[in-house]
Design a protein around this motif. Sequence first.
Motif, PDB file in Angstrom:
ATOM      1  N   PRO A  47      -4.713  -1.732   7.185  1.00 26.36           N
ATOM      2  CA  PRO A  47      -5.086  -0.701   8.171  1.00 26.36           C
ATOM      3  C   PRO A  47      -6.362  -1.123   8.892  1.00 26.36           C
ATOM      4  CG  PRO A  47      -4.695   0.278   6.011  1.00 26.36           C
ATOM      5  CD  PRO A  47      -4.713  -1.215   5.830  1.00 26.36           C
ATOM      6  N   GLN A  61       0.811  -1.219   0.000  1.00 30.40           N
ATOM      7  CA  GLN A  61       0.000   0.000   0.000  1.00 30.40           C
ATOM      8  C   GLN A  61       0.850   1.277   0.000  1.00 30.40           C
ATOM      9  OE1 GLN A  61      -0.157  -2.568   2.027  1.00 30.40           O
ATOM     10  NE2 GLN A  61      -2.193  -3.427   1.898  1.00 30.40           N
ATOM     11  N   PRO A  96      -9.082   2.283   7.728  1.00 30.01           N
ATOM     12  CA  PRO A  96      -8.433   3.026   6.645  1.00 30.01           C
ATOM     13  C   PRO A  96      -8.830   4.501   6.553  1.00 30.01           C
ATOM     14  CG  PRO A  96      -9.348   0.965   5.840  1.00 30.01           C
ATOM     15  CD  PRO A  96      -9.781   1.109   7.262  1.00 30.01           C
ATOM     16  N   SER A  97     -10.046   4.816   6.876  1.00 24.09           N
ATOM     17  CA  SER A  97     -10.471   6.206   6.728  1.00 24.09           C
ATOM     18  C   SER A  97     -10.046   7.079   7.906  1.00 24.09           C
ATOM     19  CB  SER A  97     -11.990   6.276   6.572  1.00 24.09           C
ATOM     20  OG  SER A  97     -12.611   5.748   7.726  1.00 24.09           O
ATOM     21  N   PHE A 106       2.751   2.615   2.405  1.00 20.99           N
ATOM     22  CA  PHE A 106       2.851   3.409   3.632  1.00 20.99           C
ATOM     23  C   PHE A 106       4.311   3.781   3.895  1.00 20.99           C
ATOM     24  CE2 PHE A 106      -1.127   1.001   4.554  1.00 20.99           C
ATOM     25  CZ  PHE A 106      -1.981   2.089   4.610  1.00 20.99           C
ATOM     26  N   PHE A 128      -2.512  -1.070  12.339  1.00 21.70           N
ATOM     27  CA  PHE A 128      -2.624  -2.186  11.401  1.00 21.70           C
ATOM     28  C   PHE A 128      -3.079  -3.464  12.096  1.00 21.70           C
ATOM     29  CE2 PHE A 128       0.406   0.848   9.779  1.00 21.70           C
ATOM     30  CZ  PHE A 128      -0.057   1.030   8.494  1.00 21.70           C
ATOM     31  N   LYS A 149       3.934   0.445  11.002  1.00 21.83           N
ATOM     32  CA  LYS A 149       3.955  -0.133   9.655  1.00 21.83           C
ATOM     33  C   LYS A 149       5.180  -1.025   9.435  1.00 21.83           C
ATOM     34  CE  LYS A 149       5.473   4.337   7.927  1.00 21.83           C
ATOM     35  NZ  LYS A 149       4.902   5.057   9.056  1.00 21.83           N
ATOM     36  N   ASP A 163      -7.134   6.172  10.498  1.00 24.22           N
ATOM     37  CA  ASP A 163      -5.771   6.131  11.000  1.00 24.22           C
ATOM     38  C   ASP A 163      -4.920   5.198  10.151  1.00 24.22           C
ATOM     39  OD1 ASP A 163      -3.437   6.141  12.446  1.00 24.22           O
ATOM     40  OD2 ASP A 163      -4.309   5.361  14.284  1.00 24.22           O
ATOM     41  N   GLU A 164      -3.970   5.775   9.441  1.00 24.33           N
ATOM     42  CA  GLU A 164      -3.084   4.952   8.630  1.00 24.33           C
ATOM     43  C   GLU A 164      -1.910   4.411   9.431  1.00 24.33           C
ATOM     44  OE1 GLU A 164      -1.893   6.996   5.094  1.00 24.33           O
ATOM     45  OE2 GLU A 164      -3.816   6.634   4.136  1.00 24.33           O
ATOM     46  N   ASN A 165      -1.936   4.551  10.748  1.00 20.11           N
ATOM     47  CA  ASN A 165      -0.841   4.070  11.583  1.00 20.11           C
ATOM     48  C   ASN A 165      -1.266   2.937  12.508  1.00 20.11           C
ATOM     49  OD1 ASN A 165       1.240   5.818  10.700  1.00 20.11           O
ATOM     50  ND2 ASN A 165       0.315   7.471  11.855  1.00 20.11           N
TER      51      ASN A 165
END
Length: 165
Positions: free
Chosen positions: A90, A46, A93-94, A48, A100, A118, A96-98
């Motif tokens: 994630p 993705q 996803p909408s 990141f 997982f 990540k 927090d991209e931190n």
Amino acid sequence: MRVIVDTNVAVVANQRQSHATAACVTACVERLALIEREQTLVLDEQWFILREYLQRLHSTGQPGAGDRFLRWVLTNRANPQRCEFVPITPKRPSQDENDFVEFPAVPELEKFDPADKKFVAVALTHPEHPPILNAVDTDWQAFRQPLERLGVTVDFLCGELMPRR
């Protein structure tokens, strides 16, 4: 050998960390050159990690060794002998991209730096659990033992800068 490179390694190689020693800068430059010559970089599908590289380094490959490394990554990302990608998921996803799914939900890692999750997620997702290279980010040292119990190894290129435990 497969490795994951924390962004701070390339930033130090660019000599953009004031607290990095000359030995630390040299170790980072030499390790990035070794990866470029004969190792495989592991990233997430993705992007990141790659997006973080792009935010902190110059994609033209200039002026530093860390920038050259980013250029190498961009040039070699489609070559499976040089770059390998694994999926990470994630949790929201909408929002927090931190955070997982692959990052372990264990009490010892509750205060782990969200921006570094990540790298751990990628290490745990890859079947070989490649080591994560770190330069000057001392936060990793505090979590070394819980990460090792989970099968994640952190290679400290600038061990002289890590606090003693």
